[in-house]
Design a protein around this motif. Structure first.
Motif, PDB file in Angstrom:
ATOM      1  N   GLN A  43       0.814  -1.216   0.000  1.00 10.91           N
ATOM      2  CA  GLN A  43       0.000   0.000   0.000  1.00 10.91           C
ATOM      3  C   GLN A  43       0.850   1.269   0.000  1.00 10.91           C
ATOM      4  O   GLN A  43       0.538   2.240  -0.694  1.00 10.91           O
ATOM      5  CB  GLN A  43      -0.929   0.009   1.213  1.00 10.91           C
ATOM      6  CG  GLN A  43      -1.920   1.172   1.200  1.00 10.91           C
ATOM      7  CD  GLN A  43      -2.873   1.136   2.385  1.00 10.91           C
ATOM      8  OE1 GLN A  43      -2.594   0.489   3.387  1.00 10.91           O
ATOM      9  NE2 GLN A  43      -3.994   1.811   2.272  1.00 10.91           N
ATOM     10  N   LYS A  44       1.953   1.252   0.753  1.00  8.28           N
ATOM     11  CA  LYS A  44       2.817   2.434   0.834  1.00  8.28           C
ATOM     12  C   LYS A  44       3.396   2.789  -0.529  1.00  8.28           C
ATOM     13  O   LYS A  44       3.407   3.958  -0.930  1.00  8.28           O
ATOM     14  CB  LYS A  44       3.946   2.182   1.837  1.00  8.28           C
ATOM     15  CG  LYS A  44       4.848   3.383   2.062  1.00  8.28           C
ATOM     16  CD  LYS A  44       5.917   3.078   3.106  1.00  8.28           C
ATOM     17  CE  LYS A  44       6.825   4.286   3.314  1.00  8.28           C
ATOM     18  NZ  LYS A  44       7.891   4.002   4.321  1.00  8.28           N
ATOM     19  N   ASP A  45       3.872   1.766  -1.269  1.00  7.22           N
ATOM     20  CA  ASP A  45       4.460   2.012  -2.587  1.00  7.22           C
ATOM     21  C   ASP A  45       3.397   2.431  -3.602  1.00  7.22           C
ATOM     22  O   ASP A  45       3.661   3.236  -4.500  1.00  7.22           O
ATOM     23  CB  ASP A  45       5.194   0.761  -3.082  1.00  7.22           C
ATOM     24  CG  ASP A  45       6.486   0.518  -2.309  1.00  7.22           C
ATOM     25  OD1 ASP A  45       7.018   1.487  -1.744  1.00  7.22           O
ATOM     26  OD2 ASP A  45       6.946  -0.642  -2.271  1.00  7.22           O
ATOM     27  N   GLN A  46       2.183   1.893  -3.469  1.00  8.06           N
ATOM     28  CA  GLN A  46       1.092   2.291  -4.364  1.00  8.06           C
ATOM     29  C   GLN A  46       0.728   3.760  -4.154  1.00  8.06           C
ATOM     30  O   GLN A  46       0.470   4.486  -5.116  1.00  8.06           O
ATOM     31  CB  GLN A  46      -0.133   1.407  -4.129  1.00  8.06           C
ATOM     32  CG  GLN A  46       0.010   0.002  -4.689  1.00  8.06           C
ATOM     33  CD  GLN A  46      -1.297  -0.768  -4.665  1.00  8.06           C
ATOM     34  OE1 GLN A  46      -2.369  -0.187  -4.764  1.00  8.06           O
ATOM     35  NE2 GLN A  46      -1.205  -2.080  -4.530  1.00  8.06           N
ATOM     36  N   ILE A  47       0.733   4.197  -2.897  1.00  5.94           N
ATOM     37  CA  ILE A  47       0.419   5.599  -2.585  1.00  5.94           C
ATOM     38  C   ILE A  47       1.475   6.522  -3.184  1.00  5.94           C
ATOM     39  O   ILE A  47       1.162   7.594  -3.716  1.00  5.94           O
ATOM     40  CB  ILE A  47       0.312   5.805  -1.061  1.00  5.94           C
ATOM     41  CG1 ILE A  47      -0.951   5.114  -0.536  1.00  5.94           C
ATOM     42  CG2 ILE A  47       0.286   7.294  -0.712  1.00  5.94           C
ATOM     43  CD1 ILE A  47      -1.067   5.102   0.971  1.00  5.94           C
ATOM     44  N   LYS A  48       2.750   6.102  -3.124  1.00 10.43           N
ATOM     45  CA  LYS A  48       3.835   6.905  -3.690  1.00 10.43           C
ATOM     46  C   LYS A  48       3.631   7.116  -5.191  1.00 10.43           C
ATOM     47  O   LYS A  48       3.864   8.204  -5.720  1.00 10.43           O
ATOM     48  CB  LYS A  48       5.182   6.223  -3.440  1.00 10.43           C
ATOM     49  CG  LYS A  48       5.692   6.349  -2.014  1.00 10.43           C
ATOM     50  CD  LYS A  48       7.060   5.700  -1.877  1.00 10.43           C
ATOM     51  CE  LYS A  48       7.597   5.851  -0.465  1.00 10.43           C
ATOM     52  NZ  LYS A  48       8.932   5.206  -0.310  1.00 10.43           N
ATOM     53  N   ILE A  49       3.189   6.062  -5.878  1.00 11.99           N
ATOM     54  CA  ILE A  49       2.968   6.155  -7.320  1.00 11.99           C
ATOM     55  C   ILE A  49       1.775   7.055  -7.622  1.00 11.99           C
ATOM     56  O   ILE A  49       1.813   7.901  -8.517  1.00 11.99           O
ATOM     57  CB  ILE A  49       2.766   4.750  -7.923  1.00 11.99           C
ATOM     58  CG1 ILE A  49       4.081   3.971  -7.873  1.00 11.99           C
ATOM     59  CG2 ILE A  49       2.264   4.841  -9.367  1.00 11.99           C
ATOM     60  CD1 ILE A  49       3.962   2.521  -8.239  1.00 11.99           C
ATOM     61  N   ARG A  50       0.703   6.894  -6.851  1.00 13.82           N
ATOM     62  CA  ARG A  50      -0.496   7.710  -7.069  1.00 13.82           C
ATOM     63  C   ARG A  50      -0.244   9.188  -6.792  1.00 13.82           C
ATOM     64  O   ARG A  50      -0.937  10.058  -7.331  1.00 13.82           O
ATOM     65  CB  ARG A  50      -1.630   7.200  -6.178  1.00 13.82           C
ATOM     66  CG  ARG A  50      -2.168   5.837  -6.606  1.00 13.82           C
ATOM     67  CD  ARG A  50      -3.151   5.291  -5.593  1.00 13.82           C
ATOM     68  NE  ARG A  50      -3.598   3.952  -5.947  1.00 13.82           N
ATOM     69  CZ  ARG A  50      -4.308   3.170  -5.151  1.00 13.82           C
ATOM     70  NH1 ARG A  50      -4.654   3.604  -3.945  1.00 13.82           N
ATOM     71  NH2 ARG A  50      -4.675   1.971  -5.543  1.00 13.82           N
ATOM     72  N   ALA A  51       0.735   9.468  -5.944  1.00 17.82           N
ATOM     73  CA  ALA A  51       1.051  10.855  -5.596  1.00 17.82           C
ATOM     74  C   ALA A  51       1.841  11.567  -6.691  1.00 17.82           C
ATOM     75  O   ALA A  51       1.979  12.790  -6.671  1.00 17.82           O
ATOM     76  CB  ALA A  51       1.826  10.907  -4.287  1.00 17.82           C
ATOM     77  N   LYS A  52       2.349  10.795  -7.661  1.00 15.32           N
ATOM     78  CA  LYS A  52       3.107  11.407  -8.755  1.00 15.32           C
ATOM     79  C   LYS A  52       2.153  12.114  -9.715  1.00 15.32           C
ATOM     80  O   LYS A  52       0.948  11.879  -9.704  1.00 15.32           O
ATOM     81  CB  LYS A  52       3.921  10.341  -9.486  1.00 15.32           C
ATOM     82  CG  LYS A  52       5.025   9.730  -8.625  1.00 15.32           C
ATOM     83  CD  LYS A  52       5.880   8.749  -9.403  1.00 15.32           C
ATOM     84  CE  LYS A  52       6.999   8.199  -8.532  1.00 15.32           C
ATOM     85  NZ  LYS A  52       7.908   7.301  -9.283  1.00 15.32           N
TER      86      LYS A  52
END
Length: 207
Positions: A16-25
């Motif tokens: 989930q943490k890595d998915q959030i990082k991608i969505r924040a781009k």
């Protein structure tokens, strides 16, 4: 649409943490638009999600010139628009804006994002606002200086505490050496941090 579907599948197995990082781009290219990152040396940067450079765009939806001008100063000779944004693009084509070229700090030949430092500092419970600028340094050419507005004026925070807090996400060379507490961060008419004014105050010896 196919590119988006493929990218989505690649990210389904991430935590989930890595998915959030991608969505924040900021996102990926869409039909009719091309993006590239160009370094100080004029070379196109690799799409590794780490190498920073100026974001340049080209395509049917890109402006031909600024309103009421015919200047092409913001375009390269081969027709790419120089956005002035410092960004990265990862292997899947996701672009992330890390700073503005005028606010980026170059210390000892390494780039430091003032925006990334500001966001990290403002996530500290004792910090309300943080604006980071570059200041001259004899050894490293430039170093980051952090100006801070405390969340509670009666609850101070030490530079050692902030350095330890930042060390979780930043390399030693990226962490500011100096921290200055101020009453309020100067802002522009639209509410953005006025770093030009902060640089002026520093040059005048106000802090």
């Amino acid at each position: 649409m196919e590119l988006q579907a493929d990218s989505k599948k690649k990210h389904e197995n991430l935590n989930q943490k890595d998915q959030i990082k991608i969505r924040a781009k900021q996102g990926i290219e869409f039909p009719g638009i091309e993006m590239r990152i160009v370094g100080d040396d004029g070379k196109i940067a690799p799409r590794d999600g780490k190498t920073m450079g100026e974001l340049q765009v080209k395509g049917a939806w890109v402006i031909a010139s600024y309103f009421k001008t015919h200047s092409r100063d913001n375009f390269t000779e081969d027709g790419w628009f120089k956005t002035g944004d410092v960004s990265t693009i990862d292997a899947n084509g996701y672009m992330e804006i890390t700073d503005r070229t005028k606010d980026l700090i170059k210390s000892g030949g390494e780039w430091i994002s003032s925006v990334s430092l500001e966001l990290a500092l403002m996530s500290h419970p004792k910090i309300k606002e943080a604006a980071v600028i570059s200041i001259p340094d004899k050894k490293w050419s430039e170093r980051p200086l952090a100006t801070l507005v405390l969340a509670n004026k009666n609850e101070l925070v030490s530079s050692e505490e902030l350095k330890e807090f930042l060390s979780k996400d930043f390399a030693n060379y990226q962490i500011p050496d100096k921290y200055v507490t101020i009453n309020e961060v100067p802002k522009t008419s639209v509410g953005k941090f006025d770093k030009k004014e902060i640089r002026k105050l520093y040059a005048e010896g106000k802090f």
